[in-house]
Design a protein around this motif. Structure first.
Motif, PDB file in Angstrom:
ATOM      1  N   VAL A 146       2.492  -4.476  -6.666  1.00 48.12           N
ATOM      2  CA  VAL A 146       2.891  -3.384  -7.854  1.00 48.12           C
ATOM      3  C   VAL A 146       2.768  -2.758  -8.567  1.00 48.12           C
ATOM      4  N   ALA A 147       2.457  -3.553  -9.696  1.00 51.49           N
ATOM      5  CA  ALA A 147       1.283  -3.331 -10.890  1.00 51.49           C
ATOM      6  C   ALA A 147      -0.075  -2.964 -10.305  1.00 51.49           C
ATOM      7  N   ARG A 148      -0.630  -2.599  -9.142  1.00 53.97           N
ATOM      8  CA  ARG A 148      -1.640  -1.964  -9.242  1.00 53.97           C
ATOM      9  C   ARG A 148      -1.689  -1.032  -8.440  1.00 53.97           C
ATOM     10  N   GLY A 149       0.383   0.147  -9.065  1.00 52.68           N
ATOM     11  CA  GLY A 149       0.033   1.193  -7.719  1.00 52.68           C
ATOM     12  C   GLY A 149       0.561   0.303  -6.307  1.00 52.68           C
ATOM     13  N   MET A 150       0.545  -0.574  -5.919  1.00 54.76           N
ATOM     14  CA  MET A 150       0.586  -0.408  -4.718  1.00 54.76           C
ATOM     15  C   MET A 150       1.713  -0.098  -3.456  1.00 54.76           C
ATOM     16  N   ASN A 151       1.433   0.892  -2.864  1.00 56.62           N
ATOM     17  CA  ASN A 151       3.626   1.213  -2.184  1.00 56.62           C
ATOM     18  C   ASN A 151       3.844  -0.378  -1.259  1.00 56.62           C
ATOM     19  N   ASN A 152       4.417  -0.182  -0.699  1.00 57.28           N
ATOM     20  CA  ASN A 152       5.217  -1.459   0.293  1.00 57.28           C
ATOM     21  C   ASN A 152       4.624  -1.124   1.424  1.00 57.28           C
ATOM     22  N   ARG A 153       4.430  -0.287   2.388  1.00 59.65           N
ATOM     23  CA  ARG A 153       3.121  -0.325   3.235  1.00 59.65           C
ATOM     24  C   ARG A 153       2.072  -1.201   2.839  1.00 59.65           C
ATOM     25  N   ASP A 154       1.276  -0.745   1.814  1.00 60.26           N
ATOM     26  CA  ASP A 154      -0.329  -1.125   1.305  1.00 60.26           C
ATOM     27  C   ASP A 154      -0.081  -3.074   0.770  1.00 60.26           C
ATOM     28  N   ILE A 155       1.225  -3.649   0.043  1.00 60.91           N
ATOM     29  CA  ILE A 155       1.703  -4.349   0.138  1.00 60.91           C
ATOM     30  C   ILE A 155       1.937  -5.954   1.483  1.00 60.91           C
ATOM     31  N   ALA A 156       2.519  -4.795   2.403  1.00 68.42           N
ATOM     32  CA  ALA A 156       3.219  -5.668   3.530  1.00 68.42           C
ATOM     33  C   ALA A 156       1.842  -6.119   4.096  1.00 68.42           C
ATOM     34  N   LYS A 157       0.656  -4.689   4.419  1.00 66.77           N
ATOM     35  CA  LYS A 157      -1.195  -5.248   4.813  1.00 66.77           C
ATOM     36  C   LYS A 157      -0.858  -6.671   4.251  1.00 66.77           C
ATOM     37  N   GLU A 158      -1.252  -6.135   2.649  1.00 58.07           N
ATOM     38  CA  GLU A 158      -2.294  -7.469   2.234  1.00 58.07           C
ATOM     39  C   GLU A 158      -1.549  -8.545   1.973  1.00 58.07           C
ATOM     40  N   LEU A 159      -0.938  -8.596   2.009  1.00 60.35           N
ATOM     41  CA  LEU A 159       0.433 -10.100   2.042  1.00 60.35           C
ATOM     42  C   LEU A 159       0.355 -10.875   3.674  1.00 60.35           C
ATOM     43  N   PHE A 160       0.248  -9.396   4.657  1.00 65.16           N
ATOM     44  CA  PHE A 160       0.351  -9.947   6.016  1.00 65.16           C
ATOM     45  C   PHE A 160       1.827 -10.431   6.102  1.00 65.16           C
ATOM     46  N   ILE A 161       3.435  -9.468   6.026  1.00 67.96           N
ATOM     47  CA  ILE A 161       4.116  -9.428   6.405  1.00 67.96           C
ATOM     48  C   ILE A 161       5.187  -8.130   6.322  1.00 67.96           C
ATOM     49  N   SER A 162       6.136  -7.624   6.679  1.00 66.45           N
ATOM     50  CA  SER A 162       6.281  -6.330   7.205  1.00 66.45           C
ATOM     51  C   SER A 162       7.107  -5.650   6.274  1.00 66.45           C
ATOM     52  N   GLU A 163       7.145  -4.325   6.290  1.00 63.11           N
ATOM     53  CA  GLU A 163       7.324  -3.602   5.192  1.00 63.11           C
ATOM     54  C   GLU A 163       9.102  -3.938   4.371  1.00 63.11           C
ATOM     55  N   ASN A 164       9.713  -4.122   5.537  1.00 64.44           N
ATOM     56  CA  ASN A 164      11.366  -4.675   5.368  1.00 64.44           C
ATOM     57  C   ASN A 164      11.178  -6.367   4.669  1.00 64.44           C
ATOM     58  N   THR A 165      10.272  -6.808   4.654  1.00 64.96           N
ATOM     59  CA  THR A 165      10.110  -8.172   3.522  1.00 64.96           C
ATOM     60  C   THR A 165       9.710  -7.628   2.591  1.00 64.96           C
ATOM     61  N   VAL A 166       8.606  -6.619   2.141  1.00 65.67           N
ATOM     62  CA  VAL A 166       8.341  -6.386   1.187  1.00 65.67           C
ATOM     63  C   VAL A 166       9.568  -5.272   0.400  1.00 65.67           C
ATOM     64  N   LYS A 167      10.618  -4.686   1.280  1.00 67.11           N
ATOM     65  CA  LYS A 167      11.856  -4.455   0.210  1.00 67.11           C
ATOM     66  C   LYS A 167      12.747  -4.950   0.062  1.00 67.11           C
ATOM     67  N   ASN A 168      12.799  -6.267   0.618  1.00 68.15           N
ATOM     68  CA  ASN A 168      13.940  -6.770   0.549  1.00 68.15           C
ATOM     69  C   ASN A 168      13.363  -8.058  -0.844  1.00 68.15           C
ATOM     70  N   HIS A 169      12.051  -8.069  -1.343  1.00 67.69           N
ATOM     71  CA  HIS A 169      12.073  -9.019  -2.339  1.00 67.69           C
ATOM     72  C   HIS A 169      11.493  -8.289  -3.559  1.00 67.69           C
ATOM     73  N   VAL A 170      11.188  -6.686  -3.669  1.00 71.63           N
ATOM     74  CA  VAL A 170      11.531  -5.808  -4.372  1.00 71.63           C
ATOM     75  C   VAL A 170      12.871  -6.283  -4.816  1.00 71.63           C
ATOM     76  N   ARG A 171      13.873  -6.211  -3.851  1.00 71.09           N
ATOM     77  CA  ARG A 171      15.635  -6.068  -4.120  1.00 71.09           C
ATOM     78  C   ARG A 171      15.563  -7.251  -4.746  1.00 71.09           C
ATOM     79  N   ASN A 172      15.372  -8.235  -4.674  1.00 68.06           N
ATOM     80  CA  ASN A 172      15.407  -9.183  -5.281  1.00 68.06           C
ATOM     81  C   ASN A 172      14.547  -9.837  -6.650  1.00 68.06           C
ATOM     82  N   ILE A 173      13.483  -8.834  -6.608  1.00 66.62           N
ATOM     83  CA  ILE A 173      13.282  -8.868  -8.110  1.00 66.62           C
ATOM     84  C   ILE A 173      13.784  -7.816  -8.932  1.00 66.62           C
ATOM     85  N   LEU A 174      14.226  -6.879  -8.753  1.00 64.13           N
ATOM     86  CA  LEU A 174      15.162  -5.765  -9.282  1.00 64.13           C
ATOM     87  C   LEU A 174      16.360  -6.859  -9.898  1.00 64.13           C
ATOM     88  N   GLU A 175      17.369  -7.463  -8.500  1.00 65.66           N
ATOM     89  CA  GLU A 175      18.788  -8.196  -9.610  1.00 65.66           C
ATOM     90  C   GLU A 175      18.266  -8.885 -10.195  1.00 65.66           C
TER      91      GLU A 175
END
Length: 238
Positions: free
Chosen positions: A186-215
């Motif tokens: 996220v700090a590198r300016g990547m959006n959810n789709r690019d993060i998902a590709k980078e980590l080989f996970i789904s966009e929904n999983t990325v969203k869940n991680h971001v939500r957990n981080i914010l919480e």
């Protein structure tokens, strides 16, 4: 705002919803506001609920309008966009605020994020991209021009150096290894789709991680989380 730009933020299309996204337009140029209003009103899933010619008027009207998304300039009379951003977030905490400006100054970018903005776009972005930007921000994404993202990271690095000698007051919330990976991207300016590709996970999983981080950090936006993480030395940006 022109029909094209050399550098454009990548905006993922967001699945449309039943209720229209309520948008407030804030800019001291009436012609510019009119252009945005025409483009956004042509979209079935977006409703322009109000406009304002300065930051003071924007804050005063936000409590009644209850916008989902606010498109706002930085340089305005009476009350600037950054100060107005704080006021709107206080009145309508759920509002997503996008700075739409000609200013490419690092200080404006950084202060806007600290004030609670979830997007920072330059006015040379194609006007046709604005509706998708509204959908993306409303859907939880943070948008920033790639050229400005580089400046933001430089600001983070500078801030981290200044904070090296600051003693810790309270232990920072513990993030998992995967959450830290997501935060670094996220700090590198990547959006959810690019993060998902980078980590080989789904966009929904990325969203869940971001939500957990914010919480865990008790923050409201992705960029606020990065600022916090650098300040607390959870994240090193070189």
């Amino acid at each position: 705002m022109s029909g094209s730009s050399e550098v454009k933020p990548e905006v993922n299309r967001v699945e449309r919803r039943t209720d229209p996204i309520r948008v407030q337009i804030v800019d001291d140029h009436a012609l510019f506001r009119r252009g945005l209003e025409m483009v956004l009103s042509a979209e079935d899933d977006i409703e322009v609920v109000g406009e304002a010619g300065d930051g003071q008027e924007a804050v005063e009207r936000a409590g009644d309008l209850l916008p989902d998304v606010v498109l706002m300039d930085i340089r305005m009379p009476r009350r600037g966009g950054i100060e107005a951003c704080r006021g709107i977030k206080s009145a309508v905490p759920s509002a997503r605020i996008v700075m739409l400006t000609i200013s490419d100054e690092e200080e404006d970018l950084f202060e806007a994020i600290k004030a609670g903005a979830t997007g920072y776009l330059l006015k040379d972005v194609s006007i046709d991209e604005v509706p998708d930007a509204v959908r993306a921000v409303h859907g939880g994404q943070s948008l920033i021009n790639p050229s400005m993202a580089a400046k933001l990271i430089n600001e983070f690095a500078t801030m981290a150096k200044k904070e090296e000698e600051r003693p810790h007051q309270v232990p920072a919330p513990r993030l998992t290894e995967r959450e830290m990976e997501v935060l670094r991207l996220v700090a590198r300016g990547m959006n959810n789709r690019d993060i998902a590709k980078e980590l080989f996970i789904s966009e929904n999983t990325v969203k869940n991680h971001v939500r957990n981080i914010l919480e865990k950090l008790q923050l409201h936006s992705r960029m606020e989380a990065v600022v916090y993480a650098v300040r607390e030395r959870l994240l090193e940006i070189t």
